[in-house]
Design a protein around this motif. Structure first.
Motif, mmCIF file in Angstrom:
data_model
loop_
_atom_site.group_PDB
_atom_site.id
_atom_site.type_symbol
_atom_site.label_atom_id
_atom_site.label_comp_id
_atom_site.label_asym_id
_atom_site.label_seq_id
_atom_site.Cartn_x
_atom_site.Cartn_y
_atom_site.Cartn_z
ATOM 1 N N LEU A 82 0.595 19.107 -8.943
ATOM 2 C CA LEU A 82 1.127 16.954 -8.920
ATOM 3 C C LEU A 82 1.166 16.390 -7.616
ATOM 4 C CD1 LEU A 82 2.268 15.038 -10.185
ATOM 5 C CD2 LEU A 82 4.652 15.802 -10.435
ATOM 6 N N THR A 83 0.982 15.911 -7.428
ATOM 7 C CA THR A 83 1.790 15.477 -5.941
ATOM 8 C C THR A 83 2.170 13.878 -6.369
ATOM 9 O OG1 THR A 83 -0.412 16.182 -4.885
ATOM 10 C CG2 THR A 83 0.449 14.470 -3.440
ATOM 11 N N VAL A 84 3.440 14.048 -5.063
ATOM 12 C CA VAL A 84 4.149 12.595 -5.574
ATOM 13 C C VAL A 84 4.209 11.799 -3.831
ATOM 14 C CG1 VAL A 84 6.149 11.614 -5.746
ATOM 15 C CG2 VAL A 84 5.552 13.661 -6.765
ATOM 16 N N HIS A 85 3.526 11.140 -4.124
ATOM 17 C CA HIS A 85 3.845 10.124 -2.111
ATOM 18 C C HIS A 85 5.409 9.532 -1.979
ATOM 19 C CE1 HIS A 85 -0.425 9.637 -3.377
ATOM 20 N NE2 HIS A 85 -0.723 11.579 -2.843
ATOM 21 N N LYS A 86 5.259 9.534 -0.678
ATOM 22 C CA LYS A 86 6.005 8.461 -0.592
ATOM 23 C C LYS A 86 6.409 7.829 -1.449
ATOM 24 C CE LYS A 86 8.081 10.423 4.336
ATOM 25 N NZ LYS A 86 7.642 10.642 5.292
ATOM 26 N N GLN A 87 7.702 6.991 -1.883
ATOM 27 C CA GLN A 87 7.396 5.569 -2.594
ATOM 28 C C GLN A 87 6.721 5.315 -3.274
ATOM 29 O OE1 GLN A 87 6.956 2.658 0.667
ATOM 30 N NE2 GLN A 87 8.964 3.006 1.503
ATOM 31 N N GLU A 88 6.552 6.155 -3.430
ATOM 32 C CA GLU A 88 6.019 6.654 -5.625
ATOM 33 C C GLU A 88 6.590 6.603 -6.674
ATOM 34 O OE1 GLU A 88 2.427 9.245 -5.803
ATOM 35 O OE2 GLU A 88 2.465 8.304 -8.106
ATOM 36 N N ARG A 89 6.643 6.378 -7.397
ATOM 37 C CA ARG A 89 7.672 6.263 -8.635
ATOM 38 C C ARG A 89 7.036 6.323 -9.387
ATOM 39 N NH1 ARG A 89 8.597 1.529 -5.715
ATOM 40 N NH2 ARG A 89 7.151 0.129 -7.095
ATOM 41 N N LYS A 125 0.420 -1.458 0.212
ATOM 42 C CA LYS A 125 -0.175 -0.074 -0.277
ATOM 43 C C LYS A 125 0.674 1.322 -0.090
ATOM 44 C CE LYS A 125 -4.402 2.184 1.699
ATOM 45 N NZ LYS A 125 -3.855 3.070 1.092
ATOM 46 N N LEU A 126 0.598 2.374 -1.027
ATOM 47 C CA LEU A 126 1.688 3.626 -1.356
ATOM 48 C C LEU A 126 0.763 3.997 0.421
ATOM 49 C CD1 LEU A 126 1.797 4.970 -4.788
ATOM 50 C CD2 LEU A 126 3.863 3.734 -3.265
ATOM 51 N N SER A 127 1.760 4.897 0.280
ATOM 52 C CA SER A 127 1.222 6.069 1.682
ATOM 53 C C SER A 127 0.466 6.778 1.314
ATOM 54 C CB SER A 127 3.376 5.967 2.380
ATOM 55 O OG SER A 127 2.749 7.372 2.803
ATOM 56 N N ASP A 128 0.082 7.370 2.018
ATOM 57 C CA ASP A 128 -0.740 8.343 1.586
ATOM 58 C C ASP A 128 0.098 9.947 2.018
ATOM 59 O OD1 ASP A 128 -4.419 7.220 2.616
ATOM 60 O OD2 ASP A 128 -3.207 7.550 1.051
ATOM 61 N N GLU A 129 1.148 9.344 2.810
ATOM 62 C CA GLU A 129 1.689 10.662 2.615
ATOM 63 C C GLU A 129 2.647 11.838 1.537
ATOM 64 O OE1 GLU A 129 3.736 9.466 6.154
ATOM 65 O OE2 GLU A 129 5.781 11.446 6.123
ATOM 66 N N ALA A 130 2.085 13.258 1.528
ATOM 67 C CA ALA A 130 2.320 13.086 0.031
ATOM 68 C C ALA A 130 3.981 13.935 0.568
ATOM 69 C CB ALA A 130 2.047 14.333 0.016
ATOM 70 N N ILE A 131 5.373 13.573 -0.232
ATOM 71 C CA ILE A 131 6.026 14.391 0.027
ATOM 72 C C ILE A 131 7.125 14.846 -1.099
ATOM 73 C CG2 ILE A 131 7.548 12.310 -1.617
ATOM 74 C CD1 ILE A 131 9.451 12.617 1.450
ATOM 75 N N ILE A 132 5.661 15.220 -2.327
ATOM 76 C CA ILE A 132 6.530 16.652 -2.719
ATOM 77 C C ILE A 132 5.277 17.369 -3.143
ATOM 78 C CG2 ILE A 132 7.305 17.754 -5.300
ATOM 79 C CD1 ILE A 132 9.293 16.128 -4.791
ATOM 80 N N GLU A 133 4.739 17.944 -2.992
ATOM 81 C CA GLU A 133 3.363 18.988 -3.755
ATOM 82 C C GLU A 133 4.116 20.064 -4.982
ATOM 83 O OE1 GLU A 133 1.686 19.421 0.676
ATOM 84 O OE2 GLU A 133 0.361 19.651 -1.493
ATOM 85 N N ILE A 134 3.528 19.888 -5.705
ATOM 86 C CA ILE A 134 3.580 21.007 -6.247
ATOM 87 C C ILE A 134 2.336 21.335 -6.873
ATOM 88 C CG2 ILE A 134 4.284 22.265 -8.949
ATOM 89 C CD1 ILE A 134 6.774 19.414 -8.673
ATOM 90 N N ILE A 135 1.766 22.836 -6.520
ATOM 91 C CA ILE A 135 0.232 23.635 -6.969
ATOM 92 C C ILE A 135 0.854 24.794 -7.376
ATOM 93 C CG2 ILE A 135 -1.184 24.821 -5.373
ATOM 94 C CD1 ILE A 135 0.172 23.581 -2.951
ATOM 95 N N ILE A 153 6.037 22.567 -2.502
ATOM 96 C CA ILE A 153 6.817 21.977 -1.560
ATOM 97 C C ILE A 153 7.027 20.622 -0.934
ATOM 98 C CG2 ILE A 153 5.136 21.545 1.117
ATOM 99 C CD1 ILE A 153 3.280 23.810 0.127
ATOM 100 N N VAL A 154 8.610 20.234 -0.826
ATOM 101 C CA VAL A 154 8.744 19.393 -0.325
ATOM 102 C C VAL A 154 9.305 19.129 1.064
ATOM 103 C CG1 VAL A 154 11.493 18.015 -0.757
ATOM 104 C CG2 VAL A 154 10.054 19.841 -2.426
ATOM 105 N N ASP A 155 8.663 17.820 1.404
ATOM 106 C CA ASP A 155 8.698 17.120 2.323
ATOM 107 C C ASP A 155 8.243 18.020 3.536
ATOM 108 O OD1 ASP A 155 11.296 15.838 4.933
ATOM 109 O OD2 ASP A 155 9.754 15.429 4.876
ATOM 110 N N GLY A 156 7.723 19.171 3.193
ATOM 111 C CA GLY A 156 7.083 19.616 4.359
ATOM 112 C C GLY A 156 8.165 21.157 4.378
#
Lengths: 258, 364, 362
Positions: free
Chosen positions: A39-46, A12-22, A76-79
């Motif tokens: 674009l929203t990139v989640h942790k461990q997403e490829r 299961k991909l984490s719901d936590e976003a590590i990169i958010e581009i708005i 926003i990268v890692d908060g």
């Protein structure tokens, strides 16, 4: 949400976003190179990004580690929000690793020194510890025996693997790849892709700009198509390749998959 | 989560005002960051202090066409020193009525140079035109044939002399330099050593020592009664000097040639001279055109050194005017004028060289 | 064939020399020179030998070349970096400087500066006084310098001691960084030591502040430090000319490092000063040093033009010697030997540097 990957078992991909581009826009002078990217990139997403040249894909990932500056919107990268604040930029750069098309190894330093440069001068690691970490990652990319050599003595494929190891030494949370195999001779592409697949297996978050569709099919959670500065379409690999929605996507796919 | 990747459809938005247009340019180029802003302010201050006074001196208060006495009374630049002595500065001691001849020679030279600019013209006819042109130029200066009054070389001076020394200097030095470069690569020990010694020796000493050598020592080398005229002596020194530098430039070109070229020529059966003439040199010389032009520029500047051995080139004629009591004390104006002439010459040559380099690197 | 030609030339020469009763050989070196030399670093008078005169000339050449090289490298680097500045005004001005200075013959520039001194500046009686203690006139520039005091010697020692301490501190800091990773502000501490120690000694020596001011006595200035117009004109001309070429060399060197290197270094998180120090400079210097040494050699060779404005450098002194003894061949040969020596030294250095710094490749 489901994820398609033949690399690892269902995870299961984490719901936590590590990169958010708005709503990100970028202009080169009057040329609107990135038009409203979300674009929203989640942790461990490829994610694999593809598209014709000039579509802005490289510019997009270069904005994430501030090699290019965006004029509008938020990243926003890692908060941490990416602004003109130098401290933030440096924090973000330490968390984001980048692998370039032309490797960009430092030719005047040995392989080992290339890898220890970042840890010693940015993370203030003692030399011994930095070298141990370096050797660990050199082993990982299967090139430990070349540690004392210089970049000029290695082949392209070897250099790129060293470049990947160099970024890994900083323990990044995200790895960006800007057309990592485009400058390599065909017989060396596989060795680099293999390393990237191993990286994926260990759960690294990766954004890869590439034309290697085989890699995309087997490793990516999501494939994005960019054209004229916009993300036209994005889907799981299977959906993307079998059911492209937009005409531009269909045209592009027909040109590269023959 | 539905859309994790899409693009907001907003066509035709304009970039933020502060990043384009005049304001954007000023912000990006003059005031980006506090350090640059400080620099801009300091520089503008510096310019404000120096440029207006200079303009005042050079143009506002200046005197253009009067005698020396009026000049002294005026406060600004005395350009009359140039206007009153122009013909002497430009032509030296060449007889006054016959000065149309060196003028014509210079015009021919400039026309030839103008045509040589375009690489498409670099064919046999141009080479013949140059040979004919050089001959005619020499004839115009020397006279003695075709009803032209002879003018001794001791009377040649000013710009024609400068141009003569540079053009002939480079023309003669070029083949000599190529021969030296080839000799340096030769497998025969004696020739190789001779060439290396010559090149390193000449490159290691200042031009002035060669000028001294040629003006003082050459006469000693000749039997009694035989003299070489002064200009020829200086010309020889300049040729010998420039040839050594050209040799190094050509050596660079030869080293840039891949072994494959030599091997291909050998396998066709060409001998040494044919290989060099037909295959290697055409390519090698083309590669080093930019540094060669750079050598021409240096040779042009170096001709000014003949002042020291009392040849009346452009610099010396100017100094002669300055030693005239009427015009004494206006060195600034005179030297600025000469500097402008040299600058125009050298700048156009280096511009041309840059343009050529761009063309060549684009691959024709 | 070459031999025959040589024989012909030599026999002609000897015959001509005999005819004009000019001596051969280097015996003249011990003869009395009977001419004065305007500026000299060592004792010299008209009664000294030609040999001594030539040494004075050689020392003058080295002196002006050394100072010229130091100033040129600094000025050239500044202009070269300015040329690459993102500030349009600064980079344009640098470009103009480079173009103008490169395209005007150096001899003309020497004459120009010399003329400025001779014609534009007033006589000592009406000397310009831009700052207290500095006088500009057509006899040269007179500076105020601190009056000689024993404390100065100690200050010199303190500076040397400072250098040694700085070296030791750097070694210690590097070892510490390797061990623990912590950075030490070596640069700031070094500056502090190099400035502070001499200052401390000065204070301890009684803080002498007496100055040796040039005073107008009769028609000239006595006291202080005077620099002749010939020296200044030569220095100015050489430095401004050569710095333009050095600026181009520096610019090419910095531009030779591809943008990707900077990007890779920044992506690792390195700050700009570190990027410059660790990645860009090492690579740029490799490209800069060889042509830079050529320019240094050019400056030394161009200093021979001093003969045209009357500064007694080696060529100038040798020229006078030739004129007086008539022994042109020996004189010119000496000139060429001396400069050849400088050139070979420079070549050797360049070769050594190139070998040492070469990037290791397949």
């Amino acid at each position: 949400m489901d994820k398609e990957s033949s690399v690892t078992t269902e995870q299961k991909l984490s719901d936590e976003a590590i990169i958010e581009i708005i709503d990100m826009h970028k202009w080169f002078g009057d040329f609107h190179v990135l038009q409203g990217i979300n674009l929203t990139v989640h942790k461990q997403e490829r994610i694999v990004i593809c598209g014709p040249s000039g579509s802005g894909k490289s510019t997009l990932i270069r904005c994430i580690n501030r090699l290019e500056e965006h004029q509008r919107g938020r990243i926003i990268v890692d908060g941490i929000e990416l602004t003109n604040n130098i401290k933030n930029i440096e924090k973000i750069r330490a968390e984001v690793g980048m692998v370039f098309q032309h490797f960009n190894l430092f030719p005047h330093l040995s392989i080992l020194e290339n890898l220890t440069l970042g840890p010693i001068w940015v993370r203030k690691t003692p030399k011994k510890e930095a070298e141990e970490t370096a050797m660990y990652y050199l082993e990982k990319v299967h090139i430990a025996e070349q540690a004392k050599k210089y970049p000029g003595q290695l082949s392209g494929g070897q250099q790129q693997r060293v470049a990947i190891a160099r970024s890994l030494c900083m323990n990044p949370k995200v790895m960006l790849f800007d057309e990592p195999t485009s400058a390599l001779d065909p017989e060396m592409i596989k060795e680099v892709l293999d390393v990237m697949i191993e990286l994926a297996q260990e759960g690294m978050t990766m954004i890869v700009v590439s034309h290697e569709m085989g890699f995309a099919k087997s490793v990516a959670h999501r494939v994005l198509f960019m054209d004229f500065g916009q993300i036209v379409e994005g889907n799981t690999p299977r959906e993307f390749f079998e059911n492209p929605q937009h005409d531009r996507t269909k045209l592009f796919l027909s040109q590269i998959l023959h | 989560m539905t859309d994790i990747a899409h693009t907001s459809q907003k066509e035709g938005i304009k970039p933020p005002v502060v990043s384009v247009g005049v304001i954007g340019w000023i912000k990006a180029n003059l005031f980006n960051g506090w350090f640059n802003s400080v620099l801009t302010v300091v520089t503008l201050l510096f310019l404000w202090k120096t440029v207006p006074p200079f303009f005042l001196w050079a143009f506002m208060d200046s005197v253009w066409n009067t005698t020396g006495q009026v000049c002294r009374d005026a406060g600004g630049a005395c350009w009359s020193i140039i206007s009153s002595n122009l013909r002497f500065i430009l032509f030296g001691f060449y007889p006054y009525d016959l000065q149309w001849r060196p003028l014509l020679a210079m015009i021919i030279l400039f026309v030839l140079l103008y045509f040589s600019q375009n690489r498409k013209h670099w064919k046999k006819p141009l080479a013949y035109a140059w040979i004919a042109g050089l001959f005619i130029m020499g004839l115009l200066l020397r006279g003695g044939l075709f009803g032209l009054d002879p003018v001794e070389s001791t009377q040649w001076g000013g710009v024609p002399l400068t141009l003569l020394l540079s053009v002939f200097g480079l023309t003669a030095a070029y083949p000599l330099g190529v021969v030296l470069a080839l000799g340096r690569q030769s497998k025969m020990r004696a020739i190789k050593t001779l060439c290396i010694v010559y090149i390193e020796l000449i490159r290691g000493v200042p031009l002035i020592s060669l000028l001294f050598m040629s003006s003082i020592i050459f006469p000693l080398l000749l039997p009694e009664g035989v003299t070489i005229n002064k200009i020829l002596r200086a010309q020889m020194a300049i040729i010998l000097f420039t040839a050594a530098y050209i040799a190094e430039v050509v050596r660079g070109g030869l080293q840039g040639m891949s072994r494959g070229q030599y091997e291909a020529a050998e396998s066709i059966g060409l001998n040494y001279y044919q290989t060099m003439r037909l295959v290697i040199l055409p390519q090698a010389l083309k590669i080093v055109i930019p540094p060669t032009v750079s050598q021409l520029i240096s040779a042009f500047k170096d001709t000014s050194l003949v002042v020291i051995i009392a040849l009346y080139d452009l610099l010396k004629t100017t100094q002669t005017v300055l030693s005239n009591p009427e015009w004494m004390g206006f060195s600034r104006e005179a030297y600025v004028f000469v500097a402008i002439l040299y600058f125009l010459g050298c700048f156009s040559m280096s511009n041309y060289s840059r343009k050529l380099e761009k063309e060549l690197s684009r691959g024709d | 064939m070459v031999g025959l030609l040589g024989y012909y030339l030599v026999s002609n020469t000897l015959h001509n020399l005999e005819r004009q009763s000019i001596a051969t050989g280097f015996g003249f070196i011990h003869q009395e020179s009977s001419f004065e030399i305007g500026e000299s670093l060592i004792d010299y008078s008209a009664a000294s030998s030609y040999g001594r005169a030539l040494i004075v000339g050689a020392l003058n050449t080295l002196y002006v070349s050394f100072i010229g090289i130091v100033i040129t490298v600094i000025l050239g680097t500044v202009v070269g970096v300015a040329r690459l500045s993102t500030n349009w005004l600064v980079s344009r001005l640098a470009a103009i400087y480079i173009e103008v200075m490169q395209n005007i013959p150096v001899l003309l520039q020497l004459f120009f500066w010399y003329a400025i001194f001779y014609e534009t500046l007033p006589s000592p009686r009406q000397a310009l006084n831009p700052i207290t203690g500095v006088f500009l006139c057509n006899r040269g520039v007179a500076f105020t310098i601190p009056k000689a005091h024993p404390a100065h010697i100690y200050m010199a020692f303190a500076f040397l001691a400072g250098c040694i301490v700085v070296y030791l501190v750097r070694r210690w800091a590097k070892k510490r960084q390797e061990r623990t990773g912590k950075l030490f502000p070596v640069f700031r501490v070094s500056i502090g030591l190099l400035l502070g120690l001499p200052l401390l000694t000065w204070w301890m020596g009684g803080a002498p502040t007496e100055l040796n001011m040039p005073k107008l006595v009769g028609f000239n200035f006595i006291g202080g430090l005077t620099i002749s117009p010939e020296f200044i004109a030569l220095l100015l001309g050489l430095v401004l000319y050569t710095a333009a070429f050095v600026a181009e060399v520096v610019r090419a060197g910095i531009q030779s490092v591809s943008k990707g290197q900077t990007e890779a270094a920044m992506s690792l998180g390195l700050r700009p000063p570190m990027v410059l120090n660790l990645v860009i400079l090492p690579q740029a210097l490799r490209v800069i040093i060889p042509p830079l040494t050529s320019q240094m050699l050019n400056l030394t060779k161009n200093s021979s033009l001093a003969v045209a404005i009357g500064f007694p450098d080696f060529v100038s002194v040798a020229n006078t010697t030739i004129n007086q003894t008539g022994q042109a061949i020996e004189g010119v040969a000496l000139i060429m030997l001396v400069y050849l020596f400088f050139s070979l030294l420079t070549s050797a250095f360049m070769n050594w540097y190139n070998k040492k710094a070469a990037l290791v490749e397949r």
